[in-house]
Motif scaffolding. Structure first.
Motif, PDB file in Angstrom:
ATOM      1  N   PHE A 155       0.780  -1.304   0.042  1.00 46.55           N
ATOM      2  CA  PHE A 155       0.193   0.040   0.181  1.00 46.55           C
ATOM      3  C   PHE A 155       0.997   1.557  -0.095  1.00 46.55           C
ATOM      4  N   TYR A 156       0.324   2.347  -0.638  1.00 44.95           N
ATOM      5  CA  TYR A 156       0.785   3.589  -0.350  1.00 44.95           C
ATOM      6  C   TYR A 156       0.268   4.219   0.945  1.00 44.95           C
ATOM      7  N   GLU A 157       1.624   5.060   1.392  1.00 45.00           N
ATOM      8  CA  GLU A 157       1.522   6.375   2.422  1.00 45.00           C
ATOM      9  C   GLU A 157       2.370   7.626   1.362  1.00 45.00           C
ATOM     10  N   LYS A 188       4.477  16.830  -1.153  1.00 43.17           N
ATOM     11  CA  LYS A 188       4.025  15.502  -0.620  1.00 43.17           C
ATOM     12  C   LYS A 188       4.568  13.751  -1.111  1.00 43.17           C
ATOM     13  N   GLN A 189       5.504  13.620  -0.452  1.00 45.88           N
ATOM     14  CA  GLN A 189       6.175  12.342  -0.710  1.00 45.88           C
ATOM     15  C   GLN A 189       5.805  11.056  -0.895  1.00 45.88           C
ATOM     16  N   THR A 210       6.311  10.158  -7.854  1.00 44.26           N
ATOM     17  CA  THR A 210       4.958  10.328  -7.462  1.00 44.26           C
ATOM     18  C   THR A 210       3.249  10.883  -8.807  1.00 44.26           C
ATOM     19  N   ARG A 211       4.161   9.958  -9.834  1.00 44.21           N
ATOM     20  CA  ARG A 211       3.418   9.753 -10.831  1.00 44.21           C
ATOM     21  C   ARG A 211       2.209   8.252  -9.778  1.00 44.21           C
ATOM     22  N   VAL A 212       2.201   7.875  -8.799  1.00 45.19           N
ATOM     23  CA  VAL A 212       1.427   7.165  -7.718  1.00 45.19           C
ATOM     24  C   VAL A 212       0.100   8.229  -7.465  1.00 45.19           C
TER      25      VAL A 212
END
Length: 335
Positions: free
Chosen positions: A127-129, A137-138, A248-250
């Motif tokens: 998952f991403y955070e 925002k990284q 940051t594409r996500v």
């Protein structure tokens, strides 16, 4: 919290990766619920309201089977309770993507499914955070530490034995809502969250309730033998995770490419230039998708890693390269 995931395996591979031993010690691969494998679409960038693979007791669909038996279903992310009165589930006013463990017994949305044994395990690669870094925002990618290369490449007589990446297993609750017009029932889920562990609290104050190991998964899913109070003892922070910064594409949920999970180097203004071999790997990853279709700014890290060479990010790359070599060898053999 958990607001974006990656789940890139094909349906058959998800079944292999979830193999378990039943009460008689026999090794089994959970089957997909009828038609659900078609509803699931692999993605490097899954957002709420999309469908994800969910592991649960088979008894929820077949009352005559033991509650320890497992099945995989495709469910919508964002719980819609069975008592929801609107005709359109998109009119749900509350955000049910996540469910806080500390208030789970206080809110009707979650208390009902919990007491009825509607416990499930959400499956994902990771998952991403996000964390603010240099006024931006990284994003970070969080996942289980991966098996070592030598373990992944071990020969086995069982061709069904899974030798790929270890899936992240997050505890959740599900419910079934039936439209008033008699349409198909909608199965949906929420991810349970807990206070962040020491390994994660630099990034966010919450994290998913991750079940580490098959024993924890078995107890959480087996609502027939494991009481609600006993099951809730499994819901706590864990330290056995790995993470690395990603592109940051996500940030845009429409971007669904391998670059979403590939590690990047922080402080570099432009994305690293890919070598020719890396480009080939990315192209292969895209083609392999099923036709269905430090505390402030740490880099590559695993909470359990001892040396850089053993980081899970590195092991993940080794696994991807191994997959590429196997596909190339198969193509040569066919030619």
């Amino acid at each position: 919290m958990c607001g974006r995931t990656a789940c890139t395996l094909a349906p058959d591979d998800i079944s292999k990766a979830c193999a378990y031993r039943d009460n008689q010690g026999k090794r089994k691969k959970p089957e997909w619920r009828n038609g659900d494998s078609d509803k699931y679409k692999p993605s490097y960038n899954k957002s709420p309201q999309s469908n994800s693979p969910v592991l649960l007791s088979r008894n929820h669909f077949e009352k005559d089977v033991d509650t320890s038996e497992r099945v995989i279903a495709s469910m919508r992310w964002g719980l819609i309770p069975s008592w929801f009165s609107e005709q359109d589930p998109r009119k749900m006013q509350y955000n049910t993507t996540n469910c806080r463990s500390d208030t789970i017994m206080e809110k009707t949305l979650y208390k009902g499914p919990l007491l009825k044994g509607k416990r499930c395990v959400i499956l994902a690669n990771g998952f991403y955070e996000w964390k603010r870094h240099n006024e931006e925002k990284q994003p970070y990618y969080i996942y289980f530490p991966q098996p070592k290369e030598e373990k992944m490449s071990e020969e086995t007589d069982d061709s069904s034995e899974w030798k790929g990446c270890r899936l992240l297993t997050m505890a959740g609750l599900f419910d079934c809502w039936e439209p008033h017009d008699g349409g198909d029932p909608l199965y949906s889920y929420t991810v349970i969250t807990v206070n962040a562990s020491k390994c994660m609290n630099w990034l966010h104050d919450r994290m998913p309730a991750i079940l580490d190991g098959d024993e924890a998964i078995q107890k959480w899913l087996n609502f027939g033998e494991v009481s609600t109070q006993e099951a809730l003892q499994l819901i706590h922070p864990i330290e056995n995770i790995a993470f690395h910064p990603v592109s940051t594409r996500v940030n845009n949920s429409r971007n669904n490419t391998p670059e979403c999970i590939i590690p990047i180097e922080l402080g570099v203004k432009k994305e690293p230039t890919l070598s020719a071999s890396s480009k080939r790997m990315f192209e292969w990853l895209k083609s392999k998708s099923p036709k269905k279709e430090e505390p402030d700014s740490p880099g590559l890290q695993s909470c359990s890693a001892k040396t850089p060479k053993q980081t899970s990010a590195g092991l993940m790359h080794q696994w991807l390269k191994k997959e590429e070599r196997e596909v190339t060898a198969k193509k040569l053999k066919l030619n």
